[in-house]
Design an enzyme around this catalytic site. Structure first.
Site, PDB file in Angstrom:
ATOM      1  N   THR A  74      -4.159   1.718  -7.013  1.00 15.19           N
ATOM      2  CA  THR A  74      -2.745   2.062  -6.808  1.00 15.19           C
ATOM      3  C   THR A  74      -2.594   3.002  -5.612  1.00 15.19           C
ATOM      4  O   THR A  74      -1.697   2.829  -4.785  1.00 15.19           O
ATOM      5  CB  THR A  74      -2.184   2.737  -8.082  1.00 15.19           C
ATOM      6  OG1 THR A  74      -2.258   1.801  -9.151  1.00 15.19           O
ATOM      7  CG2 THR A  74      -0.744   3.183  -7.898  1.00 15.19           C
ATOM      8  N   HIS A 105      -2.857   1.049  -2.501  1.00 17.19           N
ATOM      9  CA  HIS A 105      -1.616   0.309  -2.225  1.00 17.19           C
ATOM     10  C   HIS A 105      -0.535   1.237  -1.666  1.00 17.19           C
ATOM     11  O   HIS A 105       0.193   0.871  -0.749  1.00 17.19           O
ATOM     12  CB  HIS A 105      -1.097  -0.375  -3.498  1.00 17.19           C
ATOM     13  CG  HIS A 105      -1.913  -1.555  -3.914  1.00 17.19           C
ATOM     14  ND1 HIS A 105      -2.136  -2.628  -3.072  1.00 17.19           N
ATOM     15  CD2 HIS A 105      -2.554  -1.845  -5.058  1.00 17.19           C
ATOM     16  CE1 HIS A 105      -2.885  -3.509  -3.694  1.00 17.19           C
ATOM     17  NE2 HIS A 105      -3.166  -3.056  -4.905  1.00 17.19           N
TER      18      HIS A 105
END
Ligand SMILES: [Zn+2]
Ligand SMILES: [Zn+2]
Length: 349
Positions: free
Chosen positions: A44, A47
């Protein structure tokens, strides 16, 4: 005035910055100040760094310190903090509930609809100090390596995926995706009694080697071949009882149904950037189920901490790199190009 370094998302665009920022204010009511000892870099975070679509909601929180997989020591407590104590080692549940929505008011905080993630919407663990709600602290046995304690958050995701798949004694389980979540799934599937755990990666040499060191010799790499071809030696004994996906690659969904037995369960826990295409007629005729799995309930956290403490020497293998905060951006590069398993940032180093 004391200034600390923090790895922050500053703009709604690709990039992260190590910046000099003021330390957190003294903990208010219900809050504690954590000296952060170890913070994992997660997919995450990568990203968010690359600014892939889906994180636009973060813009109003910027600049914000990232880091939602961390462990540290409580160094200061505010008023009304309940049972938590100064000096204790804790890991942090990153999801802060609102306390005001109907679910929270009914006492079902697992169902809160207004969450604010630590390390996403409020400052997180890529800094030497962070203020968090006392209720988000999960005690960790004294003496456990904080880098191992920082594995708790991703491992709760793994545990929830195995629970969702209802893996039981004697099941043959296929895990797709050999990253930290997949490694945790393999460990918890084995702990749940799986008789065989096979893990598939795609151009994932180093992460599959980590699995071998964790005791999983049944690993395959699908690079340059289909999933069914790569799994051929294992499919001789029949299709899998449970397949758990942790890749976030939509193209793996249909092939994984083809290696799943009749009435088998496919658990999806990857975050997929695009819809997947599924042959539903085949799914119907095979009586197969697809189940989604995401954040674990609060009760899972202490179970995972106990597992990590009991298997500390084994799970240490999951941590491939430890870097100081000043080298966090290099750590992100390692995590991004799949040459690492878990990269842990040590903000006190
Ligand atoms: Zn994470
Ligand atoms: Zn709520």
């Amino acid at each position: 005035m004391f200034i600390m370094q923090a790895l922050q998302k500053v703009h709604a665009a690709p990039g992260l910055e190590v910046r000099e920022v003021p330390p957190p204010a003294r903990p208010g009511s219900g809050e504690v100040l954590i000296r952060v000892d170890a913070t994992g870099i997660c997919g995450t975070d990568v990203h968010i760094a690359e600014w892939t679509p889906g994180y636009e909601f973060m813009a109003p929180a910027m600049p914000v310190t990232l880091g939602h997989e961390f462990a540290g020591t409580i160094v200061e407590v505010g008023s009304d903090v309940g049972a938590v104590e100064k000096g204790s080692l804790v890991t942090i549940r990153p999801s802060v509930v609102c306390g005001r929505c109907p679910a929270c008011k009914a006492g079902d905080t697992d169902a809160c609809t207004n969450r604010r993630g630590i390390g996403v919407m409020r400052n997180g663990g890529f800094a030497p100090l962070v203020c968090v709600p006392a209720g988000n602290c999960v005690p960790v046995p004294a003496g456990l390596d904080p880098a191992i304690a920082a594995l708790t958050e991703p491992m709760t995701v793994s545990a929830e995926a195995v629970d969702t798949g209802e893996v039981r004694d004697g099941d043959r389980v296929l895990v797709l995706g050999p990253g930290t979540i997949g490694q945790g799934i393999a460990l918890f599937a084995k702990a749940a009694g799986a008789s065989e755990v096979v893990v598939a990666g795609h151009n994932d040499g180093p992460r599959l080697e980590t699995l071998n060191r964790l005791g999983f010799e049944n690993t395959v790499d699908t690079f340059g071949r289909t999933l069914a071809d790569a799994l051929a030696p294992y499919l001789e004994a029949g299709k899998f009882d449970v397949v758990i996906e942790a890749t976030g690659v939509p193209a793996v969904v249909q092939p994984s149904l083809e290696v799943l037995r009749k009435r088998g369960v496919l658990v999806i826990c990857g975050i997929h950037p695009k819809p997947a295409s599924v042959n539903l007629t085949q799914l119907v005729r095979e009586h197969q189920q697809i189940r989604g799995s995401y954040r674990a309930p609060i009760a899972t956290w202490s179970r995972v901490v106990a597992y990590l403490a009991q298997h500390a020497e084994q799970v240490r293998e999951m941590i491939s790199h430890r870097v100081p905060l000043s080298e966090a951006l290099a750590g992100f590069e390692l995590a991004r190009n799949k040459s690492a398993s878990k990269v842990v940032v040590l903000p006190q180093a």
